[in-house]
Design a protein around this motif. Structure first.
Motif, PDB file in Angstrom:
ATOM      1  N   ILE A  12       0.875  -1.177   0.000  1.00 27.54           N
ATOM      2  CA  ILE A  12       0.000   0.000   0.000  1.00 27.54           C
ATOM      3  C   ILE A  12       0.905   1.217   0.000  1.00 27.54           C
ATOM      4  O   ILE A  12       1.794   1.351   0.847  1.00 27.54           O
ATOM      5  N   VAL A  13       0.693   2.095  -0.969  1.00 26.60           N
ATOM      6  CA  VAL A  13       1.604   3.239  -1.130  1.00 26.60           C
ATOM      7  C   VAL A  13       0.931   4.588  -0.885  1.00 26.60           C
ATOM      8  O   VAL A  13       1.611   5.578  -0.599  1.00 26.60           O
ATOM      9  N   GLY A  14      -0.386   4.648  -1.029  1.00 28.58           N
ATOM     10  CA  GLY A  14      -1.048   5.928  -0.863  1.00 28.58           C
ATOM     11  C   GLY A  14      -2.461   5.779  -0.348  1.00 28.58           C
ATOM     12  O   GLY A  14      -3.172   4.846  -0.730  1.00 28.58           O
ATOM     13  N   VAL A  15      -2.877   6.690   0.526  1.00 31.08           N
ATOM     14  CA  VAL A  15      -4.247   6.690   1.034  1.00 31.08           C
ATOM     15  C   VAL A  15      -4.780   8.120   0.977  1.00 31.08           C
ATOM     16  O   VAL A  15      -4.042   9.084   1.210  1.00 31.08           O
ATOM     17  N   GLY A  16      -6.060   8.234   0.663  1.00 33.06           N
ATOM     18  CA  GLY A  16      -6.677   9.553   0.592  1.00 33.06           C
ATOM     19  C   GLY A  16      -8.097   9.520   1.102  1.00 33.06           C
ATOM     20  O   GLY A  16      -8.828   8.561   0.851  1.00 33.06           O
ATOM     21  N   GLU A  17      -8.475  10.570   1.821  1.00 36.75           N
ATOM     22  CA  GLU A  17      -9.840  10.686   2.337  1.00 36.75           C
ATOM     23  C   GLU A  17     -10.337  12.108   2.126  1.00 36.75           C
ATOM     24  O   GLU A  17      -9.552  13.063   2.090  1.00 36.75           O
ATOM     25  N   GLY A  48       4.329   9.895  -5.382  1.00 38.26           N
ATOM     26  CA  GLY A  48       4.748   9.502  -6.731  1.00 38.26           C
ATOM     27  C   GLY A  48       3.574   9.563  -7.681  1.00 38.26           C
ATOM     28  O   GLY A  48       2.415   9.442  -7.263  1.00 38.26           O
ATOM     29  N   GLN A  49       3.830   9.749  -8.968  1.00 34.80           N
ATOM     30  CA  GLN A  49       2.763   9.821  -9.969  1.00 34.80           C
ATOM     31  C   GLN A  49       2.288   8.409 -10.308  1.00 34.80           C
ATOM     32  O   GLN A  49       3.017   7.639 -10.935  1.00 34.80           O
ATOM     33  N   LEU A  50       1.062   8.081  -9.889  1.00 34.32           N
ATOM     34  CA  LEU A  50       0.579   6.711 -10.051  1.00 34.32           C
ATOM     35  C   LEU A  50      -0.794   6.605 -10.705  1.00 34.32           C
ATOM     36  O   LEU A  50      -1.125   5.566 -11.273  1.00 34.32           O
ATOM     37  N   LEU A  51      -1.626   7.639 -10.634  1.00 33.96           N
ATOM     38  CA  LEU A  51      -2.997   7.531 -11.139  1.00 33.96           C
ATOM     39  C   LEU A  51      -3.046   7.169 -12.613  1.00 33.96           C
ATOM     40  O   LEU A  51      -3.896   6.378 -13.047  1.00 33.96           O
ATOM     41  N   PRO A 264       8.572   7.065  -1.384  1.00 33.21           N
ATOM     42  CA  PRO A 264       9.547   6.843  -0.304  1.00 33.21           C
ATOM     43  C   PRO A 264       9.286   5.520   0.413  1.00 33.21           C
ATOM     44  O   PRO A 264       8.129   5.121   0.610  1.00 33.21           O
ATOM     45  N   GLU A 265      10.354   4.855   0.822  1.00 36.01           N
ATOM     46  CA  GLU A 265      10.231   3.563   1.482  1.00 36.01           C
ATOM     47  C   GLU A 265       9.379   3.646   2.753  1.00 36.01           C
ATOM     48  O   GLU A 265       8.652   2.700   3.080  1.00 36.01           O
ATOM     49  N   ASP A 266       9.449   4.774   3.443  1.00 40.68           N
ATOM     50  CA  ASP A 266       8.703   4.869   4.706  1.00 40.68           C
ATOM     51  C   ASP A 266       7.214   5.096   4.502  1.00 40.68           C
ATOM     52  O   ASP A 266       6.452   5.159   5.463  1.00 40.68           O
ATOM     53  N   ARG A 267       6.756   5.219   3.234  1.00 39.90           N
ATOM     54  CA  ARG A 267       5.319   5.337   2.943  1.00 39.90           C
ATOM     55  C   ARG A 267       4.692   3.971   2.697  1.00 39.90           C
ATOM     56  O   ARG A 267       3.463   3.843   2.675  1.00 39.90           O
TER      57      ARG A 267
END
Length: 502
Positions: A12-17, A48-51, A264-267
């Motif tokens: 899991i790399v990104g979360v949004g609410e 990072g650009q993923l969408l 980033p690795e910590d994400r």
């Protein structure tokens, strides 16, 4: 240890609410736009650009608005053409299932970037309907099939007596389980209030929550004009709150893709594994109401992933549509009454965007793990204690690849006892298996409903009329459970069975 290549390791790399609080009704966003906002926030969160590279898209079913093929409409808005684009059925477990399935697709080499998203605009939609205000949204798709809910699978008598909705069915588990555990109704109610107060406390500190009031146990369990009884013993502050406008998004990528995109690795948060199982859709076709065999099987399976103990989880989210669910779950996990059951705040206080709450819980869990928590459990449920799915996430990469076979239905089925024959005609003596009392909006009792066992050990639904004060008082006695009590069964003029104590 099985060797894993980076393009087959899901993270899991990104979360949004996003929560929408429009000043004017017509400014409220529809679900499609809410999801777009959450997805943009998830990409920003990933760093990072993923969408643009999404090749797998799962949309949680929404009930506040209806679209024709929303997965295609959202893909067009994003400018993508994912190989996997899915808009699923109703179910509170679905966000966790979709995250799990996305991870499995990555592990199989079928996907590199997956998005799981959902939204509800029930708050705006309901207010607009009441005010007769037309919203400038995508036209409501009247030709799209109406989503099937738990009520679609219930027996005619359950519908007639009003025990075909979550708020009137879960009380059957509440009463039966408390009696099974040897609690008086008062003790069970106190446990519910204390547990729910912990959910409220977490919601009060969650910036994404809809209600940020840290209610006390007594405030939650005591009926008032603002906290009316809905179905005994549940008050308004003990049930899910769907009148919200909220959206969420989770981005799952392969480790290789995440690194190439500059995440980033910590994400990154690893997906260890999970399990799923179901109960019969019609709750009257189950063997009992003191526990869920599917819930037990699922939770035991995920405990096995962390050494066999529920205490191995550093943080947990136990589904919280009604108190009986996490109360049963924490016992199966071997956790005490002082358990911290949530990272997000629960469906009453954080808000219940209907099927999508657990996606928000996943977002909160990701933030928790990034902040130092090692291992987290996300336990989700759908229907009437019907569909169960749990997922384990971790800061550390698991030693083995994520399993492709996660169904533990066989274990659940093996634990199931004989199911009593359901009847609509009965007389003589009936024994209470469980019960609830249904209230009107003005606080008046509409009627009681008892699940009874006949002398032949058959199961039936029976009504307790509002004017039978003696039987209703016995059912709601705080110091003695009515489960196991015997009474007389008769047939009313409308053909409905009725039950009277004595």
């Amino acid at each position: 240890m099985t060797k894993q290549t980076e393009d087959r390791i899901p993270v899991i790399v990104g979360v949004g609410e996003f929560s929408d609080h429009p000043k004017e009704l017509t400014q409220g966003l529809e679900p499609l736009d809410l999801m777009m906002e959450a997805l943009k926030r998830a990409e920003q969160d990933a760093g990072g650009q993923l969408l643009k590279d999404i090749d797998s898209l799962d949309i949680v079913n929404f009930l506040s608005w209806r679209y024709t093929a929303p997965e295609k409409q959202l893909s067009e808005k994003l400018g993508i053409a994912p190989k996997h684009a899915y808009y699923g059925p109703v179910g509170g477990e679905s966000p966790i299932r979709y995250i799990h399935e996305a991870a499995q697709r990555i592990a199989r080499g079928e996907s590199q970037v997956a998005a799981i998203t959902g939204a509800e605009s029930q708050g705006t939609a309901t207010k607009a309907e009441r005010a007769k205000v037309e919203l400038p949204w995508t036209p409501f798709a009247h030709d799209a099939p109406e989503p099937l809910r738990g009520s679609n699978y219930q027996k005619p008598m359950a519908v007639k007596l009003g025990v075909n909705k979550p708020v009137t069915v879960y009380p059957f588990y509440e009463a039966a389980s408390a009696a099974h555990w040897g609690q008086t109704p008062r003790e069970a109610h106190r446990e519910s209030g204390e547990l729910w107060s912990r959910y409220a406390g977490v919601a009060a500190t969650n910036p994404e929550a809809w209600n940020k009031t840290a209610f006390t146990p007594d405030e939650i369990t005591t009926p008032t004009a603002d906290n009316r009884l809905i179905a005994w013993p549940y008050t308004k502050l003990m049930v899910a709150n769907p009148m919200v406008n909220q959206s969420s998004a989770i981005l799952v990528a392969s480790l290789a893709k995440a690194r190439a995109a500059g995440v980033p690795e910590d994400r990154m948060v690893h997906i260890v594994g999970g399990a799923s199982a179901e109960e019969p859709r019609d709750y009257l076709d189950r063997d009992q109401y003191v526990e869920s065999h599917a819930q037990n099987a699922v939770l035991k399976a995920v405990m096995a992933l962390v050494g066999g103990s529920g205490k191995a989880f550093d943080a947990i989210e136990l589904y919280s549509c009604f108190p009986c669910v996490p109360k049963m779950a924490r016992r199966t996990l071997g956790l005490g009454a002082d358990v911290m059951p949530t990272v997000a705040g629960g469906l009453t206080f954080f808000g219940a965007p209907l099927n999508d709450y657990m996606a928000h819980a996943a977002c909160a869990m990701v933030r928790k793990i990034r902040a130092g928590t090692k291992t987290g459990l996300l336990y989700a449920q759908g229907g009437f204690v019907t569909k169960h799915h749990a997922l384990v996430v971790s800061k550390e990469m698991p030693a083995e690849p994520i399993a492709q076979s996660v169904n533990v239905q066989a274990e659940a089925d093996r634990a199931r006892g004989p199911v009593p024959n359901y009847v609509t005609e009965a007389s003589g003596i009936g024994t209470v298996e469980s019960f609830t009392v249904i209230y009107g909006r003005g606080g008046e009792i509409e009627h009681g409903v008892v699940i009874i066992r006949t002398a032949a050990n058959e199961r039936a639904l029976a009504r307790v009329p509002a004017n039978d004060a003696g039987t209703l008082a016995m059912l709601m006695d705080q110091d003695k459970t009515p489960v196991g009590a015997k009474g007389k069964v008769s047939t009313a003029g409308d053909g409905v069975l009725e039950w009277k104590v004595g």
